[in-house]
Every structure is written in structure tokens, then in C-alpha cells.
Design a protein around this motif. Structure first.
Motif: not given
Length: 97
Positions: A92-97
Motif C-alpha cells: 500500500a505504501a509503495r504502489p507497484a511500478a
């Protein structure tokens, strides 16, 4: 301090720290929390837990301390819940690239 005395949260935090240092930033998106514990985090990331462990020369105590395995079957549910919680938060904190 014996691994049994270290909380699941602390062990998983150590494992997350290791993975953050050794893998690309998007590694949490490669883990399917619905597959835990049947396909553990290391198996999902490296394909084979025992092959990875052998290549990296991790001792039982090191694997347990990093939350990559549980010292007993009774510890598996708590460790699984903690990995799922942490990975879900990281996704949730690091959206998928």
C-alpha cells in the motif's frame, strides 16, 4: 536472546530489513499474501527456500531470527499473520511500478 523470546513482529521486521537491503524496492509486490504460509516469502521471491538458504549459508537461528521460518509449527500462524500484515502495508505504501 533466544529466537523464541523475540516477537514475531521483531523477527519479521528483521526479515523485511534484509529484503529491503538486498532486493529492488518493488519486492513486496512479488509476494502474494494469500499464498502464505504454503508458499513462504523466500520461496515466492527466490523460487526455492532451501536452495536460497544453502546459497546464502543461513543458519537455523538466523532464518528464525529474520522470520523467514518458524522454530516450531505452533509459531507458524503468528509469523504468517505478521508477514501478511507487513507486506500488505508495504504494498500500500509503495504502489507497484
Amino acid at each position: 536472546m533466544a529466537t523464541a523470546q523475540i516477537s514475531a513482529a521483531a523477527r519479521v521486521a528483521a526479515g523485511v530489513d534484509h529484503l529491503n537491503r538486498t532486493l529492488e524496492a518493488g519486492w513486496p509486490h512479488r509476494v502474494d499474501v494469500d499464498e502464505l504460509p504454503f508458499r513462504d516469502v523466500i520461496s515466492q521471491l527466490y523460487g526455492d527456500f532451501f536452495g536460497w538458504r544453502s546459497r546464502e549459508s543461513w543458519s537455523d537461528e538466523s532464518v528464525f531470527a529474520a522470520g523467514f521460518d518458524a522454530p516450531t509449527l505452533a509459531d507458524v500462524p503468528e509469523l504468517t499473520v505478521e508477514w501478511a500484515r507487513r507486506i500488505t502495508a508495504l504494498q500500500a505504501a509503495r504502489p507497484a511500478a
